[in-house]
Design an enzyme around this catalytic site. Structure first.
Site, PDB file in Angstrom:
ATOM      1  N   ASP A  53       0.851  -1.179   0.000  1.00  0.00           N
ATOM      2  CA  ASP A  53       0.000   0.000   0.000  1.00  0.00           C
ATOM      3  C   ASP A  53       0.894   1.239   0.000  1.00  0.00           C
ATOM      4  OD1 ASP A  53      -2.323   1.578   0.258  1.00  0.00           O
ATOM      5  OD2 ASP A  53      -2.021   1.689   2.416  1.00  0.00           O
TER       6      ASP A  53
ATOM      7  N   THR B 200      -0.367   4.951   1.069  1.00  0.00           N
ATOM      8  CA  THR B 200      -0.670   5.907   2.128  1.00  0.00           C
ATOM      9  C   THR B 200      -0.529   5.246   3.494  1.00  0.00           C
ATOM     10  OG1 THR B 200      -2.244   6.966   0.642  1.00  0.00           O
ATOM     11  CG2 THR B 200      -2.385   7.534   2.979  1.00  0.00           C
TER      12      THR B 200
ATOM     13  N   ASP C 221      -4.950   5.995  -4.667  1.00  0.00           N
ATOM     14  CA  ASP C 221      -4.674   7.343  -5.161  1.00  0.00           C
ATOM     15  C   ASP C 221      -4.776   7.397  -6.681  1.00  0.00           C
ATOM     16  OD1 ASP C 221      -4.249   8.192  -2.629  1.00  0.00           O
ATOM     17  OD2 ASP C 221      -2.074   7.985  -2.697  1.00  0.00           O
TER      18      ASP C 221
ATOM     19  N   ARG D 159      -6.061   3.727  -8.043  1.00  0.00           N
ATOM     20  CA  ARG D 159      -7.509   3.692  -7.882  1.00  0.00           C
ATOM     21  C   ARG D 159      -8.008   2.272  -7.679  1.00  0.00           C
ATOM     22  NH1 ARG D 159      -9.295   8.294  -5.951  1.00  0.00           N
ATOM     23  NH2 ARG D 159      -8.856  10.097  -7.260  1.00  0.00           N
TER      24      ARG D 159
END
EC number: 7.6.2.1
Length: 1099
Positions: A422, A424, A646, A731
């Site tokens: 991942d 973030t 993102d 996304r």
């Protein structure tokens, strides 16, 4: 009418005209009645209490597997899925039959009980830890509406249909329908970091009917009479969609995702909100994305299980051959010898062969080592403790060490081929920092890698600013001096644009001003402007109030064009206090710069006097050591994939900063990849040492759906990505993250590792071979469902390259040695059978068989599996390419296994035939032969482990000495005359021998048995030079080549409007929704203004 493939259609013909009528069948069958406990109590799931499965799930989370009643049967069922445990249980049953029991039953039953007990206690300990974690979540407090008003209950007590009150900064305990809130128009702001990894605020708004009817003081009266009926879709894992209807007071109101508060969201910037529980427990959307608990097994364990099955089949085949030999011996040899005929008791050759078959099955059962599994469990536990004790993976900031939650995946850490991460909170710190700005051609500020000299660049003097609260990582006093002395009008205009062009909300708390932004980059810009003297105070629907160097100014807001991913910019039109009109615009550089060009096609649609005020440089701060860690992992041959929610520009920029993508790397966009995978039957991507040949594919949500939908496309994409440097998937939903992991597992044999820090990563973590959770700011769901827990991403480098490599190296050497010592020990009975008439007569004494595994050879091999190292920790990190040994499975391949088995066969032949030949013409008896073979076997395996050990500690030396001492002590005890007199059936050997022939035979046998190992070691050192030897011989310091600098104007330049991931609050601001008609009271603002005036007088 709107046509859809899923809509039924009806075609009718009226007056020669074909008419097609489309109609939809609603799937909204989930019914929720507010404040109706009786209705929902009938539908609640109560396993083991009802005959039928109920519909509604309880809100309690249960990730544990066992209960008091199910632990014993379920755990035994799981353990007896191991073929070895079933085999030894059958052997114990066979040993209870006197006719075929060649060795006592307790020699097998006792080790089996110990193995099952140790594994069961380990599983119970892990399950209790999960139960404690579940209890912490289920016992969180929340306010639930009861007949007595709002009462504080626990999360586990929340039921469907309950009305809940959520306070500011509280976590939402269930999926709720927002009824009303304390904000205007029942608006509320939520943080979804634990769901989608995004830290920017999102808004939810209640229906106007519930807002107008349920807002009262006190709220309990109106909410207690609320009897609305919600009919919505069944529980699903779609986080970004919701369909339903609210039926209340004879009217129907449409519901969508903007009216829903999902479990795991955090209420922000709102005093309180009221909601109706729609889904609870496992029916919540975030838990529907969590997947199921998967029992994971390592590749080494799977391979060894196949070896065990092969050993068992070979054992049965050998037992059949020995049984045939016993039958032939009984048929041809025994009748010719009077003694053998008398011992046979008139048995037929077939019956004797039948008994010999089962006798050899029991006699050869030690060749499949049952003690291996209990030792295996102990070694895994110790390896996990070593991970937790490693101070280099201890994070002092939150007092958190590394944690191995799974106790059986250690060696898998040394074989990882694909790392899926991942972004973030995993690669970044969720912090954006204002670093630099360029105004009127002058660059202000220093980058982190530039050397700071305290005398030349002292800390900024902001004592004159009463609104300065610290936290500005900006080092350039020149800008501050020019602003304070008002020497640079361009700088003042630049900061005015920062403080006006945004959608930030402000609030006063404890005398200080706080900001809530839709994106972290907006907050960073507004905070930087505040520290430099331009303070955003408040806003209404049509005005903004700021404080510029102590002067309060009110701007009229005429228009606001919010930021979107398509526009990539934001604009505001304001009327200055002096009456002038100005348009401020900010956005991505590629969008703004093209609107400044004289021949721009957008010039007619924008202000002709648009001029550039300045440029900002905001750092999305990575966690410490992330670029170095990713660089080392790539050198180790690990394919690094980043799966994030993102947008593409954000992910690419972070990829450059963390060295996931080199500056000169060519990027393949998702549409190009999709076109190639659909068109080409075979995709070949050329990659070389030159970085200009490397490519990094980027995928967004739509191409990912196509790749996951069609198996052929997925295989081609994985084949393409294996030739590329790195992969970015943007996304991506939590469910798609897990599907990408499954795609890699399906089309490659690589070991996958998934790492994340939020609940949106749980499904990915569970799906991968190894799941690692980070103890970040997005909650603890990832850690609770992970196999390993870390505090920083950089610790992953040490976890894999050091502990993973060591565990794989130790486990492989341990398995090879254990297989060698047990097989060589057991195969002696086969060769002895040719000299004992295939009678299944054991060559060893009865008590030597269990002691050989438990006492004589157990401690040295345990020390080998715990302390052995081929390279030091510093060497593992410095020469990351050594990690490829595990990826290629060099240490546990069919060739190495075959070599170990052949060596054990040779050793067993030497142990049996050489003493038999030495004692052939002597008067030495069966006891002397048994002791000679047993002593030679102990000495041989001890010398073998001395040869195998490369890293010596005091524990290795003590284990070898103690094992040899135990052999001589226990041999004297079991051969004592006292035990023989009391239990002659169990202790049938008595006395000891000091015959020199015996000791010379032992010496000769031991040297002959270990000769191939010594010879192979010497030849390996002389004739070859492995990577390990090169590592030990290379001690010169190496220089890591840093990637080239960022070249503005180059064809590979990628930019974006910082980190914004969606639309801001522009629609709410311009519509006035959620804003007060007048500016709210600014607590502490008056005092701050007075302080500003005094400071200005001093200036």
């Amino acid at each position: 009418f709107a046509c859809s493939d899923s809509l039924p259609l009806l075609t009718v013909r009226t007056q020669n005209i074909d008419t097609t009528i489309f109609f939809s069948v609603s799937d909204n069958t989930w019914e929720v009645k507010a404040n109706c406990h009786h209705f929902h109590g009938q539908l609640r799931r109560k396993p083991f209490r009802c005959f039928r499965q109920r519909r509604n799930a309880e809100n309690a989370v249960r990730s544990y597997r066992y209960t008091v009643l199910t632990f014993l049967p379920l755990n035994l069922y799981e353990q007896f899925q191991r073929f070895a445990n079933i085999f030894f249980l059958l052997v114990v049953i066979l040993q209870c039959v006197p006719a075929i029991a060649t060795i006592p039953w307790y020699t097998t039953l006792l080790p089996l009980i110990i193995v099952l007990s140790v594994r069961g206690m380990k599983d119970l300990s892990a399950d209790l830890a999960r139960r404690r974690s579940d209890s912490q979540i289920n016992s969180r407090p929340c306010d639930v509406l009861t007949p007595a008003g709002f009462t504080t209950l626990q999360w586990k007590d929340v039921c469907i249909g309950d009305v809940l009150r959520i306070h500011k900064d509280q976590i939402i305990p269930a999926d709720l329908l927002l009824l009303c809130s304390s904000e205007p128009h029942s608006l509320c702001y939520v943080e979804t970091a634990d769901i989608d990894g995004e830290t920017n605020l999102k808004y939810r708004q209640a229906l106007s009917i519930t807002h107008s009817e349920l807002i009262s003081d006190p709220a309990e009266e109106a909410l207690s009479t609320f009897d609305g009926n919600v009919l919505c879709e069944n529980p699903n894992n779609r986080l970004y969609s919701f369909k339903g209807d609210l039926y209340w007071r004879g009217k129907t109101h449409r519901l969508d995702i903007e009216h829903i508060l999902l479990r795991g969201m955090v209420l922000r910037n709102t005093d309180c909100a009221y909601g109706l529980a729609i889904y609870t427990g496992s029916d919540c959307k975030i838990l529907r994305n969590s997947g199921q608990v998967i029992v994971k097994k390592t590749q080494v364990e799977k391979d060894f299980n196949r070896v065990v099955i092969g050993i068992v089949l070979t054992l049965l085949l050998v037992a059949v051959l020995m049984a045939v030999g016993s039958g032939l011996f009984e048929y041809r040899v025994s009748p010719k010898m009077e003694v053998l005929s008398a011992l046979g008791g008139g048995s037929t050759p077939v019956y004797r062969g039948f008994l010999a078959f089962w006798g050899y099955v029991i006699l050869l059962s030690p060749s499949m080592p049952i003690a291996l599994y209990i030792t295996f469990e102990m070694i895994h536990v110790v390896h996990c403790l070593l991970i937790g004790w490693d101070l280099h993976m201890y994070w002092a900031n939150n007092d958190t060490p590394a944690q191995a939650r799974s106790k059986s995946l250690n060696e898998e850490l040394g074989q990882v081929g694909h790392l899926l991460s991942d972004k973030t909170g995993t690669l970044t710190q969720n912090r954006l920092i204002f670093r630099q700005c360029c105004i009127a051609g002058d660059i202000y500020g220093l980058l982190p890698h530039q050397k700071l000299v305290h005398r030349k660049h002292p800390p900024l003097d902001l004592s004159w600013n009463p609104y300065s609260y610290g936290g500005l990582h900006f080092h350039d006093q020149r800008l501050v001096d020019r602003l304070v002395k008002q020497q640079c009008p361009q700088s003042q205009e630049f900061l005015t644009s920062l403080v006006l062009c945004h959608t930030v909300m402000s609030e006063w708390k404890n005398g200080t001003i706080r900001y809530q932004a839709a994106s972290p980059d907006e907050e960073a810009l507004v905070v930087a402007a505040r520290e430099l003297g331009w303070v955003f105070l408040s806003r209404t629907r049509d005005s903004l109030t700021i404080n510029a160097l102590g002067q309060t100014l009110n701007y009229e807001l005429l228009a606001l064009l919010d930021f979107t991913s398509d526009r990539r910019r934001m604009s505001v039109l304001v009327r200055e206090p002096g009456g002038g009109l100005k348009l401020y615009c900010k956005g991505a550089d590629v969008v703004i710069l093209e609107r400044l060009q004289k021949d721009s096609p957008h010039q007619e649609s924008t202000a002709r006097a648009l001029e550039l005020l300045g440029v900002t440089a905001i750092e999305d701060r990575l966690q410490d050591g992330v670029p170095e860690a990713i660089s080392s992992l790539r050198q180790a041959g690990i394919k690094v994939w980043v799966l994030t929610g993102d947008k593409t520009e954000t992910a690419v920029n972070v990829g450059y900063s963390c060295r996931l993508i080199d500056p000169d790397t060519n990027l393949l966009q998702g549409e190009e990849i999709q076109h190639n995978t659909c068109r080409c039957s075979v995709i070949v991507c050329r990659c070389g040492n030159d970085s200009t040949h490397l490519t990094s594919p980027q995928l967004s949500s739509s191409p990912i759906k196509c790749l996951l939908m069609f198996n052929k496309w997925g295989a081609r994409f994985v084949a393409l990505s294996n030739q590329c440097q790195s992969v970015l998937c943007c996304r991506v939903t939590p469910g798609q993250k897990a599907e990408v992991v499954r795609l890699i597992r399906k089309h490659t044999s690589s070991v996958t590792l998934a790492i994340g820090d939020g609940a949106n990563d749980v499904n990915m973590i569970k799906t991968a071979h190894i799941g690692v959770g980070l103890c970040g700011v997005e909650g603890s769901q990832a850690v609770q469902n992970a196999d390993f827990a870390l505090s920083q991403f950089s610790f992953l480098c040490r976890l894999l390259l050091v502990h993973g490599h060591w565990s794989y190296y130790r486990i492989c050497k341990f398995l090879h040695y254990f297989l060698f010592k047990t097989t060589a020990f057991a195969l002696v009975h086969i060769w002895f059978g040719f000299f004992s008439g295939f009678s299944a007569q054991p060559l060893y004494e009865t008590w030597f068989i269990p002691f050989y595994t438990i006492a004589y050879t157990s401690m040295p091999v345990q020390c080998l599996a715990i302390f052995e190292q081929d390279v030091s920790a510093e060497g593992c990190l410095r020469w990351a390419a050594l990690y490829k040994t595990g990826q290629r499975r060099d240490l546990f391949s069919p060739a190495t296994l075959a070599a170990s088995l052949l060596y054990s066969v040779y050793t067993s032949l030497v142990l049996c035939l050489l003493p038999l030949g030495a004692f052939h013409s002597t008067a030495l008896d069966y006891q002397t032969l048994a002791i000679t073979v047993a002593t030679s076997a102990v000495f041989t395996v001890t010398i073998e482990i001395i040869i195998q050990t490369r890293y010596w500690t005091k524990y290795n030396i003590a284990a070898i000495c103690l094992s040899l001492a135990l052999y001589f002590i226990l041999t004297l005890i079991v051969h004592s005359k006292i035990l023989h007199d009391k239990l002659p059936a169990d202790f049938y050997f008595t006395g000891t021998s000091l015959n020199p022939v015996v000791w010379l035979t032992i010496l000769l046998t031991t040297c002959t048995a270990t000769l191939p190992s010594l010879t192979g070691l010497a030849l390996n050192v002389v004739l070859t030079q492995s990577s390990k030897h090169r590592v030990h011989s290379m001690m010169l310091p190496t220089q890591v080549r840093r990637p080239g600098g960022f070249r503005r104007g180059g064809v590979l330049r990628h930019s974006s409007y910082a980190m914004s991931q969606g639309a801001g609050f522009g629609r709410l601001i311009t519509s006035g929704t959620g804003l007060h008609a007048t500016a709210p009271a600014q607590e502490g603002a008056e005092a701050a203004a007075n302080g500003t005036k005094e400071n200005n007088d001093k200036l």
